[in-house]
Enzyme design. Sequence first.
Site, short mmCIF file in Angstrom:
data_model
loop_
_atom_site.label_atom_id
_atom_site.label_comp_id
_atom_site.label_asym_id
_atom_site.label_seq_id
_atom_site.Cartn_x
_atom_site.Cartn_y
_atom_site.Cartn_z
N ARG A 1 6.84 -3.58 7.95
CA ARG A 1 8.13 -4.22 8.14
C ARG A 1 9.18 -3.31 7.52
O ARG A 1 8.91 -2.65 6.51
CB ARG A 1 8.18 -5.59 7.43
CG ARG A 1 7.42 -6.70 8.10
CD ARG A 1 8.11 -7.19 9.37
NE ARG A 1 7.46 -8.34 9.97
CZ ARG A 1 6.58 -8.28 10.96
NH1 ARG A 1 6.24 -7.12 11.48
NH2 ARG A 1 6.05 -9.39 11.47
N HIS B 1 9.60 -1.03 17.43
CA HIS B 1 8.69 -2.11 17.01
C HIS B 1 7.68 -2.43 18.13
O HIS B 1 7.68 -3.53 18.68
CB HIS B 1 9.47 -3.37 16.60
CG HIS B 1 8.68 -4.28 15.71
ND1 HIS B 1 9.23 -5.00 14.69
CD2 HIS B 1 7.35 -4.56 15.68
CE1 HIS B 1 8.30 -5.72 14.08
NE2 HIS B 1 7.13 -5.46 14.68
N GLU C 1 16.52 -4.93 12.68
CA GLU C 1 16.21 -4.51 14.06
C GLU C 1 17.05 -5.33 15.04
O GLU C 1 17.31 -6.51 14.79
CB GLU C 1 14.72 -4.74 14.33
CG GLU C 1 13.84 -3.84 13.47
CD GLU C 1 12.36 -4.18 13.61
OE1 GLU C 1 12.00 -5.03 14.44
OE2 GLU C 1 11.57 -3.59 12.85
P1 NAP Z 1 -3.72 -8.74 6.56
O1 NAP Z 1 -5.10 -8.59 7.10
O2 NAP Z 1 -3.35 -10.03 5.90
O3 NAP Z 1 -3.48 -7.53 5.55
C1 NAP Z 1 -2.43 -7.45 4.70
C2 NAP Z 1 -2.88 -6.66 3.51
O4 NAP Z 1 -1.75 -6.43 2.66
C3 NAP Z 1 -3.95 -7.37 2.67
O5 NAP Z 1 -4.99 -6.47 2.40
C4 NAP Z 1 -3.21 -7.76 1.42
O6 NAP Z 1 -4.02 -7.70 0.25
C5 NAP Z 1 -2.18 -6.66 1.35
N1 NAP Z 1 -1.07 -7.05 0.50
C6 NAP Z 1 -0.62 -8.28 0.21
N2 NAP Z 1 0.38 -8.19 -0.67
C7 NAP Z 1 0.54 -6.89 -0.95
C8 NAP Z 1 1.38 -6.17 -1.82
N3 NAP Z 1 2.27 -6.81 -2.61
N4 NAP Z 1 1.27 -4.85 -1.88
C9 NAP Z 1 0.38 -4.19 -1.10
N5 NAP Z 1 -0.46 -4.82 -0.28
C10 NAP Z 1 -0.37 -6.15 -0.19
O7 NAP Z 1 -2.64 -8.53 7.70
P2 NAP Z 1 -2.71 -7.51 8.94
O8 NAP Z 1 -3.21 -8.24 10.12
O9 NAP Z 1 -3.40 -6.26 8.50
O10 NAP Z 1 -1.15 -7.26 9.14
C11 NAP Z 1 -0.41 -6.60 8.14
C12 NAP Z 1 1.06 -6.56 8.49
O11 NAP Z 1 1.30 -5.63 9.53
C13 NAP Z 1 1.65 -7.87 9.03
O12 NAP Z 1 1.93 -8.80 8.02
C14 NAP Z 1 2.91 -7.36 9.71
O13 NAP Z 1 3.99 -7.33 8.78
C15 NAP Z 1 2.55 -5.94 10.11
N6 NAP Z 1 2.43 -5.84 11.58
C16 NAP Z 1 3.27 -4.98 12.25
C17 NAP Z 1 3.16 -4.88 13.62
C18 NAP Z 1 4.04 -3.93 14.40
O14 NAP Z 1 4.27 -4.15 15.57
N7 NAP Z 1 4.55 -2.88 13.80
C19 NAP Z 1 2.23 -5.64 14.33
C20 NAP Z 1 1.41 -6.49 13.61
C21 NAP Z 1 1.51 -6.59 12.24
P3 NAP Z 1 -5.24 -8.74 0.00
O15 NAP Z 1 -6.30 -8.32 0.98
O16 NAP Z 1 -5.61 -8.51 -1.39
O17 NAP Z 1 -4.67 -10.09 0.30
#
Ligand code: NAP
Length: 313
Positions: A232, A279, A261
Site C-alpha cells: 500500500r 495498482h 491513488e
Molecule cells: P497476509 O497473508 O495477511 O500477510 C500479511 C503479512 O504482513 C503477515 O505475515 C503479517 O504478519 C505481516 N504484518 C502484519 N503487520 C505487520 C507489520 N507491522 N510489519 C510487517 N509485517 C506485518 O496478507 P497477504 O494476502 O499476503 O496480503 C498482504 C497485503 O498485500 C494486503 O494487505 C494488501 O495491502 C497488499 N495487496 C496488494 C495488492 C496489489 O494489487 N498491489 C493486491 C493484494 C494485496 P503475521 O503473519 O505475523 O500476522
Amino acid sequence: MNQSPILLMAPLYGPTQQALESRYTVHRLWEAPDAGALLASLADGCRVVVTTGGKGIDAATMAKLPKLELVACFGVGVDAIDLEYCRKRGIAVTNTPDVLTDEVADLALALLLATVRRIPYGDRFVREGKWLKGGMPLTQSLGGRKVGIVGLGRIGSAIAKRCESFGTTIGWYGPRPKPGVKWQHFGDVVELARWADVLIAACPGGPATHRIVSRAALEALGPDGIFVNIARGSVVDQDAMVELLGNGKLGSAGLDVFDDEPNVPQALIGMENVVLQPHMGSGTHPTRTEMGRLVLENVAAWTEGKPLVTQVS
Ligand code: NAP
C-alpha cells in the site's frame, strides 16, 4: 433466506457486479445524486455492504446503516475498512485471500526485473530509434543479491519463493517470529534494509504499518538499493522516497501502489530510475473472476445463514 438490499460502494469487476445485481437489489452509492438521501433510504433495511479494497468504508458511513451486519470486500487488503468500528458493532468483514497471491507475487517480480534490467527504458530505446545509433547502457543484475521482504504473509512468502529461484538470498521483517521459516528474520525494517540490496513491501496497510518503510530505511537501502512496493502507498514515506530517488541516495524503485491513488507525484513520472504500475497486482481476468467468486459466495452464505467463507478475523 435473509434478503437485504445491498449497498455497493464502488464499481466491481464487471462480471462480478453483473452477477451481484442479477441476484440482489443493489444500490450503487457512487452514482447516487444524493448519497446522504440514499443512505437514509437504506437505514431500515440494509444489512450488507459490498466494497473494494481501495474504497473500503468508514465509520461515518456505517453509522448511517444501523442494521448493517456484513461488509464484503473485493480484495484482500481491508485497511480502508474501519475494522475497529466493525468489531465494536459486531459487523462481520470478509475479504478475498489466497486467490490473488500468485498474481500479486508475479507482479512484484515483474516490477523488480523491470526495474533492475530497465525494461521500460529498453523498450523506449528501441521504439525511439536510439538503438540504431548505439547500444543501450548496461544495467545491474538480480542474481546473487539480497532481498528483504517486509511482511512475510501469503504474498510475501510467494515473492520469497520466486526470488529464491532467481538466485537471491532472502531476509524478512514481520512483527512476529515464524518458527519453521528458513529465511533470516530481522528485528526491524531499517536493519533489514541495511542488509538488503532489494526491499519489497508486502505487508498490509493501516495504522500499524503506516510509513514503516521510513526515510531511515530508504537511506539504509542506499544508492544502489531497489525498493519495490506492492503493499500500500501508506507503508512508505512517499515524500522521502521521491526525494531520495531524485538525489541518488536511493537507487531505483518499482511501484504498484501510491498515496492518494490514482494521483502519482509528478516527480516520479519524470524519473528514469522508477517503474510505475497503476495498482495492477491482482489485475487479471482470471484472478478478478476468482475474487468475485469469493465475494458472491460470502454474500450468499450470509443470505442463507451459513458460515462465511473467508471472514477477516
Ligand atoms: P497476509 O497473508 O495477511 O500477510 C500479511 C503479512 O504482513 C503477515 O505475515 C503479517 O504478519 C505481516 N504484518 C502484519 N503487520 C505487520 C507489520 N507491522 N510489519 C510487517 N509485517 C506485518 O496478507 P497477504 O494476502 O499476503 O496480503 C498482504 C497485503 O498485500 C494486503 O494487505 C494488501 O495491502 C497488499 N495487496 C496488494 C495488492 C496489489 O494489487 N498491489 C493486491 C493484494 C494485496 P503475521 O503473519 O505475523 O500476522
